[in-house]
Design a protein around this motif. Structure first.
Motif, PDB file in Angstrom:
ATOM      1  N   HIS A  38       0.840  -1.199   0.000  1.00 21.47           N
ATOM      2  CA  HIS A  38       0.000   0.000   0.000  1.00 21.47           C
ATOM      3  C   HIS A  38       0.876   1.250   0.000  1.00 21.47           C
ATOM      4  O   HIS A  38       1.747   1.412   0.859  1.00 21.47           O
ATOM      5  CB  HIS A  38      -0.927  -0.003   1.211  1.00 21.47           C
ATOM      6  N   ILE A  39       0.619   2.108  -0.988  1.00 20.89           N
ATOM      7  CA  ILE A  39       1.387   3.333  -1.192  1.00 20.89           C
ATOM      8  C   ILE A  39       0.440   4.518  -1.127  1.00 20.89           C
ATOM      9  O   ILE A  39      -0.606   4.520  -1.790  1.00 20.89           O
ATOM     10  CB  ILE A  39       2.098   3.327  -2.559  1.00 20.89           C
ATOM     11  N   SER A  40       0.777   5.521  -0.351  1.00 22.21           N
ATOM     12  CA  SER A  40      -0.002   6.753  -0.313  1.00 22.21           C
ATOM     13  C   SER A  40       0.751   7.838  -1.073  1.00 22.21           C
ATOM     14  O   SER A  40       1.906   8.140  -0.753  1.00 22.21           O
ATOM     15  CB  SER A  40      -0.249   7.190   1.138  1.00 22.21           C
ATOM     16  N   LEU A  41       0.099   8.408  -2.069  1.00 24.90           N
ATOM     17  CA  LEU A  41       0.716   9.415  -2.924  1.00 24.90           C
ATOM     18  C   LEU A  41       0.362  10.820  -2.462  1.00 24.90           C
ATOM     19  O   LEU A  41      -0.579  11.027  -1.697  1.00 24.90           O
ATOM     20  CB  LEU A  41       0.263   9.226  -4.371  1.00 24.90           C
ATOM     21  N   THR A  42       1.101  11.779  -2.967  1.00 21.36           N
ATOM     22  CA  THR A  42       0.824  13.185  -2.707  1.00 21.36           C
ATOM     23  C   THR A  42       0.759  13.918  -4.042  1.00 21.36           C
ATOM     24  O   THR A  42       1.151  13.383  -5.079  1.00 21.36           O
ATOM     25  CB  THR A  42       1.908  13.795  -1.799  1.00 21.36           C
ATOM     26  N   GLY A  43       0.261  15.132  -4.000  1.00 17.23           N
ATOM     27  CA  GLY A  43       0.161  15.928  -5.222  1.00 17.23           C
ATOM     28  C   GLY A  43       1.315  16.900  -5.361  1.00 17.23           C
ATOM     29  O   GLY A  43       2.374  16.733  -4.752  1.00 17.23           O
ATOM     30  N   LEU A  67       0.276  -6.224  -7.266  1.00 13.56           N
ATOM     31  CA  LEU A  67       0.325  -6.271  -5.808  1.00 13.56           C
ATOM     32  C   LEU A  67       0.275  -4.890  -5.171  1.00 13.56           C
ATOM     33  O   LEU A  67       0.143  -4.777  -3.947  1.00 13.56           O
ATOM     34  CB  LEU A  67       1.602  -6.980  -5.343  1.00 13.56           C
ATOM     35  N   VAL A  68       0.385  -3.836  -5.984  1.00 12.90           N
ATOM     36  CA  VAL A  68       0.534  -2.487  -5.445  1.00 12.90           C
ATOM     37  C   VAL A  68      -0.802  -1.754  -5.461  1.00 12.90           C
ATOM     38  O   VAL A  68      -1.485  -1.696  -6.484  1.00 12.90           O
ATOM     39  CB  VAL A  68       1.586  -1.698  -6.239  1.00 12.90           C
ATOM     40  N   HIS A  69      -1.164  -1.192  -4.308  1.00 13.27           N
ATOM     41  CA  HIS A  69      -2.379  -0.383  -4.174  1.00 13.27           C
ATOM     42  C   HIS A  69      -1.978   1.070  -3.954  1.00 13.27           C
ATOM     43  O   HIS A  69      -1.106   1.365  -3.126  1.00 13.27           O
ATOM     44  CB  HIS A  69      -3.214  -0.864  -2.984  1.00 13.27           C
ATOM     45  N   PHE A  70      -2.644   1.958  -4.681  1.00 14.64           N
ATOM     46  CA  PHE A  70      -2.342   3.385  -4.593  1.00 14.64           C
ATOM     47  C   PHE A  70      -3.490   4.138  -3.939  1.00 14.64           C
ATOM     48  O   PHE A  70      -4.660   3.934  -4.267  1.00 14.64           O
ATOM     49  CB  PHE A  70      -2.083   3.964  -5.987  1.00 14.64           C
ATOM     50  N   TRP A  71      -3.130   5.028  -3.025  1.00 16.45           N
ATOM     51  CA  TRP A  71      -4.063   5.880  -2.313  1.00 16.45           C
ATOM     52  C   TRP A  71      -3.533   7.317  -2.364  1.00 16.45           C
ATOM     53  O   TRP A  71      -2.420   7.553  -2.826  1.00 16.45           O
ATOM     54  CB  TRP A  71      -4.182   5.440  -0.852  1.00 16.45           C
ATOM     55  N   TRP A  72      -4.312   8.246  -1.850  1.00 14.67           N
ATOM     56  CA  TRP A  72      -3.877   9.646  -1.752  1.00 14.67           C
ATOM     57  C   TRP A  72      -4.135  10.155  -0.349  1.00 14.67           C
ATOM     58  O   TRP A  72      -5.227   9.956   0.207  1.00 14.67           O
ATOM     59  CB  TRP A  72      -4.617  10.527  -2.766  1.00 14.67           C
TER      60      TRP A  72
END
Length: 255
Positions: A38-43, A67-72
């Motif tokens: 799980h990866i949390s992204l930024t802008g 396998l990779v999940h993206f969130w913000w």
């Protein structure tokens, strides 16, 4: 909570490339374990630059993106096609250039999705809870990217506002944001601080003062970035312009 370490790179271009190199390496390591990541992204411009450099990386095609999940960590509550959307910027820079399943991209609702801001925040919290564990209704992010504003804000947690102090909710609606657009959705600090690694990516001389306060241990109410700390690592990647007020003993030349 982890101690902060600082990595200084010469300029914005080398900052984006250096963070992307480390990110791809971390993804290669994590996906080899065969579990969801799980990866949390930024802008922001640097967030997008890191993602574009990730997409261009020679190893990117070898990552098992299934396998990779993206969130913000936050999103602007504007129409889905609006250029201000963090998710739209991430799709252009990376997500549409890799073979990540659509169901692994967890994008918050937009203002033209037919729901209110409060409903959008509730729906995003419910999506997080689908991947929670035990009594924690959200996933523990493997890497959480954060930008830092000149005022010390992270995600849409701004100084001297109530949102930065909330501990009993995962996602909040933000109204009358001091930075436009005025309506946003944001993670709370407990969600951010469950992340194993927090990577702040900071560029520009206008960020130097806020970064200095963050590293000096300012209170999170006035400097929200000071309240962010990963459970394993907290790394601040900066360009030379943003590093003016960084104590020499915090700089890690080997990370």
């Amino acid at each position: 909570m982890s101690d902060r370490r600082v990595v200084v790179l010469p300029d914005k271009a080398q900052l984006a490339e250096g963070v992307a190199n480390r990110f791809v390496g971390r993804l290669a390591q994590l996906t080899q374990e065969g579990r969801p990541v799980h990866i949390s992204l930024t802008g922001g411009s640097m967030g997008s630059a890191v993602l574009a450099a990730t997409a261009a990386h020679g190893w990117a095609s070898n990552i098992d993106w299934s396998l990779v999940h993206f969130w913000w960590s936050d999103e602007r509550f504007v129409p889905r096609a609006d250029a201000e959307r963090n998710a739209g910027q991430a799709r252009d820079a990376l997500l549409e250039r890799i073979s990540v399943p659509a169901e692994n991209v967890h994008e918050p609702a937009a203002s033209d999705d037919g729901i209110t801001l409060d409903q959008a925040a509730y729906a995003y919290a419910a999506e997080l809870a689908r991947y929670g564990e035990d009594d924690r209704p959200w996933p523990a992010f493997d890497v959480c990217f954060l930008g830092v504003g000149p005022d010390g804000h992270i995600a849409s947690l701004f100084p001297d506002r109530s949102e930065v102090l909330v501990t009993d909710r995962a996602v909040l609606p933000v109204r009358e944001s001091p930075k436009p657009p005025p309506e946003r959705i944001t993670f709370t600090l407990p969600v951010i601080n469950t992340s194993a690694d927090i990577w702040m990516v900071v560029a520009g001389a206008d960020k130097a003062s806020a970064l200095g306060l963050t590293l000096a241990g300012a209170g999170q109410a006035g400097v929200p970035a000071a309240g962010a700390s990963g459970t394993a690592d907290t790394v601040v990647f900066v360009d030379q312009d943003a590093a003016a007020d960084v104590p020499e003993d915090l700089i890690d030349p080997e990370y």
